[in-house]
Design a protein around this motif. Structure first.
Motif, PDB file in Angstrom:
ATOM      1  N   ASP A  12       0.850  -1.175   0.000  1.00  0.00           N
ATOM      2  CA  ASP A  12       0.000   0.000   0.000  1.00  0.00           C
ATOM      3  C   ASP A  12       0.890   1.230   0.000  1.00  0.00           C
ATOM      4  OD1 ASP A  12      -2.319  -1.495   0.044  1.00  0.00           O
ATOM      5  OD2 ASP A  12      -2.452  -1.491   2.221  1.00  0.00           O
ATOM      6  N   SER A  14       1.201   5.665  -0.025  1.00  0.00           N
ATOM      7  CA  SER A  14       0.637   6.855   0.592  1.00  0.00           C
ATOM      8  C   SER A  14      -0.580   7.361  -0.192  1.00  0.00           C
ATOM      9  CB  SER A  14       1.701   7.954   0.639  1.00  0.00           C
ATOM     10  OG  SER A  14       1.128   9.193   0.927  1.00  0.00           O
ATOM     11  N   HIS A  72      -8.204   5.427   1.595  1.00  0.00           N
ATOM     12  CA  HIS A  72      -7.133   5.962   2.436  1.00  0.00           C
ATOM     13  C   HIS A  72      -5.728   5.669   1.935  1.00  0.00           C
ATOM     14  CE1 HIS A  72     -10.262   6.937   5.260  1.00  0.00           C
ATOM     15  NE2 HIS A  72     -10.665   5.671   5.233  1.00  0.00           N
ATOM     16  N   HIS A  73      -5.595   5.081   0.749  1.00  0.00           N
ATOM     17  CA  HIS A  73      -4.271   4.764   0.214  1.00  0.00           C
ATOM     18  C   HIS A  73      -4.399   4.215  -1.207  1.00  0.00           C
ATOM     19  CE1 HIS A  73      -5.763   1.000   2.022  1.00  0.00           C
ATOM     20  NE2 HIS A  73      -5.159   0.437   0.999  1.00  0.00           N
ATOM     21  N   ASN A 100       7.714   5.440  -0.741  1.00  0.00           N
ATOM     22  CA  ASN A 100       6.322   5.897  -0.698  1.00  0.00           C
ATOM     23  C   ASN A 100       5.365   4.903  -0.055  1.00  0.00           C
ATOM     24  OD1 ASN A 100       6.156   8.578  -2.275  1.00  0.00           O
ATOM     25  ND2 ASN A 100       7.504   7.291  -3.503  1.00  0.00           N
ATOM     26  N   ARG A 102       3.248   2.822   2.738  1.00  0.00           N
ATOM     27  CA  ARG A 102       2.571   3.251   3.974  1.00  0.00           C
ATOM     28  C   ARG A 102       3.133   2.587   5.219  1.00  0.00           C
ATOM     29  NH1 ARG A 102      -3.619   3.157   4.342  1.00  0.00           N
ATOM     30  NH2 ARG A 102      -3.104   4.338   6.185  1.00  0.00           N
ATOM     31  N   THR A 103       3.605   1.371   5.089  1.00  0.00           N
ATOM     32  CA  THR A 103       4.075   0.643   6.263  1.00  0.00           C
ATOM     33  C   THR A 103       5.415  -0.023   5.988  1.00  0.00           C
ATOM     34  OG1 THR A 103       2.873  -1.340   5.588  1.00  0.00           O
ATOM     35  CG2 THR A 103       1.723   0.158   7.083  1.00  0.00           C
TER      36      THR A 103
END
Length: 145
Positions: A12, A14, A72-73, A100, A102-103
């Motif tokens: 995932d 940003s 959200h992503h 880039n 998310r986690t």
């Protein structure tokens, strides 16, 4: 003998992915994107790394690549076969994705098509780290039931 690597990506990104990064990623996903108005059209050696679709020639299964915007992503999943000479371009793409992501954690893997054990692509605080796996010792290995 062929110098082909199996590449799997799943991560995932940003929700605020910069437009330039999004355009570059889309260009990798779309085989015919060289006809668009992107600044990258002037790159004569650009090869879309995530654009192949259909049956895999060497690794079995299907080649795919999809980018989806969620609430959200952004989510990216791709499975491709990459020739050895394109590995530097793949590493550059994976570095951009890690930056880039998310986690933290595994964002993909790369495996020479004749090998059984892949090298993991791991995001560590926005930095790509390649983690080679090795076969576990028989007494310590875990097997699926």
């Amino acid at each position: 003998m062929s110098d082909v690597f199996a590449v799997d990506l799943a991560l995932d990104l940003s929700p605020n992915l910069p437009d330039a990064v999004l355009a570059h990623l889309r260009r990798h996903l779309e085989a015919d994107s060289a006809d668009d108005d992107s600044d990258e059209v002037d790159w004569p050696d650009f090869v879309p790394l995530l654009a192949d679709r259909g049956p895999a020639a060497h690794t079995g299964g299907l080649l795919t690549g999809d980018l989806h915007r969620g609430p959200h992503h952004w989510s990216l999943t791709a499975r491709q076969e990459i020739h050895a000479e394109l590995l530097p371009e793949l590493v550059a793409l994976a570095e951009m994705l890690a930056f880039n992501a998310r986690t933290d954690g595994v964002i993909g893997q790369v495996r020479f098509y004749e090998d059984e054990i892949p090298e993991l692509l791991v995001n560590r605080s926005g930095t790509l780290v390649k983690v080679p796996l090795r076969e576990a010792e028989q007494n310590a290995s875990r097997h699926l039931p």
